[in-house]
Design an enzyme around this catalytic site. Structure first.
Site, PDB file in Angstrom:
ATOM      1  N   ASN A  23     107.549 -53.726  12.595  1.00 45.08           N
ATOM      2  CA  ASN A  23     106.809 -53.376  13.811  1.00 45.08           C
ATOM      3  C   ASN A  23     106.079 -52.059  13.550  1.00 45.08           C
ATOM      4  O   ASN A  23     106.436 -51.324  12.614  1.00 45.08           O
ATOM      5  CB  ASN A  23     107.744 -53.327  15.033  1.00 45.08           C
ATOM      6  CG  ASN A  23     108.659 -52.118  15.021  1.00 45.08           C
ATOM      7  OD1 ASN A  23     108.200 -50.972  14.890  1.00 45.08           O
ATOM      8  ND2 ASN A  23     109.962 -52.339  15.159  1.00 45.08           N
ATOM      9  N   ASP A  46     119.229 -53.172  11.379  1.00 45.41           N
ATOM     10  CA  ASP A  46     118.817 -53.339  12.778  1.00 45.41           C
ATOM     11  C   ASP A  46     119.897 -53.999  13.646  1.00 45.41           C
ATOM     12  O   ASP A  46     119.660 -54.261  14.832  1.00 45.41           O
ATOM     13  CB  ASP A  46     117.514 -54.166  12.858  1.00 45.41           C
ATOM     14  CG  ASP A  46     116.274 -53.322  12.581  1.00 45.41           C
ATOM     15  OD1 ASP A  46     116.342 -52.087  12.720  1.00 45.41           O
ATOM     16  OD2 ASP A  46     115.231 -53.916  12.225  1.00 45.41           O
ATOM     17  N   ARG A  68     115.942 -59.868   9.556  1.00 51.04           N
ATOM     18  CA  ARG A  68     116.969 -59.796  10.611  1.00 51.04           C
ATOM     19  C   ARG A  68     117.759 -61.100  10.769  1.00 51.04           C
ATOM     20  O   ARG A  68     118.713 -61.140  11.555  1.00 51.04           O
ATOM     21  CB  ARG A  68     116.326 -59.385  11.961  1.00 51.04           C
ATOM     22  CG  ARG A  68     115.757 -57.966  11.955  1.00 51.04           C
ATOM     23  CD  ARG A  68     115.593 -57.407  13.366  1.00 51.04           C
ATOM     24  NE  ARG A  68     116.863 -57.228  14.055  1.00 51.04           N
ATOM     25  CZ  ARG A  68     116.984 -56.793  15.310  1.00 51.04           C
ATOM     26  NH1 ARG A  68     115.899 -56.470  15.992  1.00 51.04           N
ATOM     27  NH2 ARG A  68     118.168 -56.657  15.883  1.00 51.04           N
ATOM     28  N   HIS A  79     108.450 -56.440  21.989  1.00 52.12           N
ATOM     29  CA  HIS A  79     109.537 -57.109  22.720  1.00 52.12           C
ATOM     30  C   HIS A  79     109.333 -56.814  24.206  1.00 52.12           C
ATOM     31  O   HIS A  79     108.933 -55.695  24.560  1.00 52.12           O
ATOM     32  CB  HIS A  79     110.915 -56.529  22.333  1.00 52.12           C
ATOM     33  CG  HIS A  79     111.544 -57.125  21.119  1.00 52.12           C
ATOM     34  ND1 HIS A  79     112.297 -56.374  20.240  1.00 52.12           N
ATOM     35  CD2 HIS A  79     111.583 -58.401  20.649  1.00 52.12           C
ATOM     36  CE1 HIS A  79     112.756 -57.162  19.279  1.00 52.12           C
ATOM     37  NE2 HIS A  79     112.332 -58.382  19.499  1.00 52.12           N
ATOM     38  N   ASP A  95     111.441 -55.979  26.397  1.00 56.62           N
ATOM     39  CA  ASP A  95     112.199 -54.818  26.892  1.00 56.62           C
ATOM     40  C   ASP A  95     111.611 -53.478  26.462  1.00 56.62           C
ATOM     41  O   ASP A  95     112.127 -52.427  26.808  1.00 56.62           O
ATOM     42  CB  ASP A  95     113.690 -54.918  26.528  1.00 56.62           C
ATOM     43  CG  ASP A  95     113.973 -54.750  25.042  1.00 56.62           C
ATOM     44  OD1 ASP A  95     113.024 -54.589  24.256  1.00 56.62           O
ATOM     45  OD2 ASP A  95     115.166 -54.788  24.672  1.00 56.62           O
ATOM     46  N   CYS A 119     117.380 -51.267  23.877  1.00 58.24           N
ATOM     47  CA  CYS A 119     117.528 -52.073  22.657  1.00 58.24           C
ATOM     48  C   CYS A 119     118.909 -51.906  22.032  1.00 58.24           C
ATOM     49  O   CYS A 119     119.389 -52.802  21.337  1.00 58.24           O
ATOM     50  CB  CYS A 119     116.509 -51.660  21.598  1.00 58.24           C
ATOM     51  SG  CYS A 119     114.815 -51.712  22.112  1.00 58.24           S
TER      52      CYS A 119
HETATM   53  N1  ARG Z   1     113.516 -52.483  14.188  1.00 54.06           N
HETATM   54  C1  ARG Z   1     113.889 -53.450  15.179  1.00 54.06           C
HETATM   55  C2  ARG Z   1     112.951 -54.648  15.121  1.00 54.06           C
HETATM   56  O1  ARG Z   1     111.799 -54.467  14.861  1.00 54.06           O
HETATM   57  C3  ARG Z   1     113.887 -52.853  16.550  1.00 54.06           C
HETATM   58  C4  ARG Z   1     114.431 -53.785  17.598  1.00 54.06           C
HETATM   59  C5  ARG Z   1     114.353 -53.227  18.980  1.00 54.06           C
HETATM   60  N2  ARG Z   1     115.005 -54.072  19.885  1.00 54.06           N
HETATM   61  C6  ARG Z   1     114.565 -54.398  21.105  1.00 54.06           C
HETATM   62  N3  ARG Z   1     115.321 -55.083  21.879  1.00 54.06           N
HETATM   63  N4  ARG Z   1     113.361 -54.078  21.498  1.00 54.06           N
HETATM   64  O2  ARG Z   1     113.333 -55.768  15.320  1.00 54.06           O
END
Ligand code: ARG
Length: 302
Positions: free
Chosen positions: A42, A85, A110, A188, A190, A284
């Site tokens: 990201n 993560d 992930r 995301h 959230d 998160c």
């Molecule tokens: N580095 C993680 C990713 O890119 C961060 C995740 C953040 N989580 C969230 N629920 N917004 O997946």
């Protein structure tokens, strides 16, 4: 003999499967032992490869843990080496009542988290649902229950697929409103959208396409909508943990804090800059395990 063993096994399974009774507010977290920015999936991670500071990572996580622990029960899932993560438990899956839909991560980096989250949900007695392979859906990162009515807001466009939303609606037996995310910094749901107690909504309208903004406006009256500024958005003010009238977040402007306190919320800021380097902050780092099949009293219509 075999029969006895079998029945014992069954009994063990039955005990294991017993759905845990929990306090009203119970939140899942994961210690950041293996957290770092090890890859880039990201825009926040760009330029931050291996740039996190261990001591600060632990201080910030502990402070968040203690803030939450003062108001809710916290359960911990053991951290896993090689899965930096995994600390972002919001992405474990989405929960409603005793059902959990386990995530299918978009990025291979992930995907190794999936079996650990699945095993956790099973051990805790949730009925676990799994999406077909190749249908990414990133859990409570992209699926948030409204706090004013029985409704699930679901994001798509970067991590989760729109096609996953039909499964959410049928397995969780709830109406789903799909929202299209258009800004890669708010990848995301959230990161830009936070339903609050009483049917309020804290959100960053710039993160959504026009149609999704109309859906939000049709559903939530203006008096309950709290659109935030670009500065608050960049500080992840929407990535907040809401427990009753409490809001825990990384950072918010005085204007936003004032607005929230005026309508009865208490705001706690807790620095999470090390985690922002990875594109995540307070929300998160948490997953609410207690999501009752709500009994809303139409709070938003009053
Ligand atoms: N580095 C993680 C990713 O890119 C961060 C995740 C953040 N989580 C969230 N629920 N917004 O997946």
């Amino acid at each position: 003999m075999t029969i006895i063993l079998k029945s014992l096994e069954l009994e063990t399974i039955a005990v294991d499967k017993h759905f845990q009774k929990r306090d009203a507010n119970c939140i899942l977290m994961c210690r950041p032992d293996y957290f770092d920015v090890d890859y880039i999936i990201n825009p926040w991670m760009e330029g931050n490869l291996h740039q996190t500071q261990r001591d600060r990572v632990f201080q910030q996580w502990q402070k968040l843990y203690h803030s939450i622990h003062s108001y809710a029960t916290v359960e911990l899932i053991p951290p896993q080496p090689g899965l930096p993560d995994f600390v972002f438990t919001a992405n474990a899956g989405v929960i409603r009542g005793d059902k959990a839909i386990v995530s299918r991560f978009r990025h291979p980096q992930r995907q190794g988290e999936e079996p650990f989250f699945k095993a956790y949900f099973q051990q805790q007695g949730f009925t676990v649902y799994e999406l077909p392979p190749n249908l990414p859906f990133e859990g409570a990162g992209d699926a948030l229950l409204d706090r004013g009515e029985a409704l699930l807001w679901a994001g798509y466009g970067f991590r989760s697929t729109l096609d996953s939303h039909g499964y959410l609606a049928s397995w969780l037996d709830i109406e789903v409103v799909s929202l299209r995310l258009i800004n890669p910094k708010f990848y995301h749901l959230d990161t830009c959208f936070c339903p609050l107690t009483g049917g309020y909504l804290l959100y960053n309208p710039r993160a959504f396409d026009n149609h999704s903004n109309r859906l939000i406006e049709q559903r939530i009256p203006k008096t309950r909508r709290i659109p935030i500024s670009a500065v608050d958005a960049e500080n992840f003010a929407c990535n907040a943990v809401n427990i009753d009238n409490l809001i825990i977040l990384h950072q918010a402007s005085n204007e936003l804090k004032h607005r929230l306190t005026t309508i009865g919320f208490q705001v706690i800021e807790t620095p999470l800059s090390e985690f922002l380097k990875s594109g995540g902050t307070a929300k998160c780092l948490t997953l609410r395990l207690t999501e009752p099949i709500a009994n809303f009293n139409g709070s938003r219509k009053v």
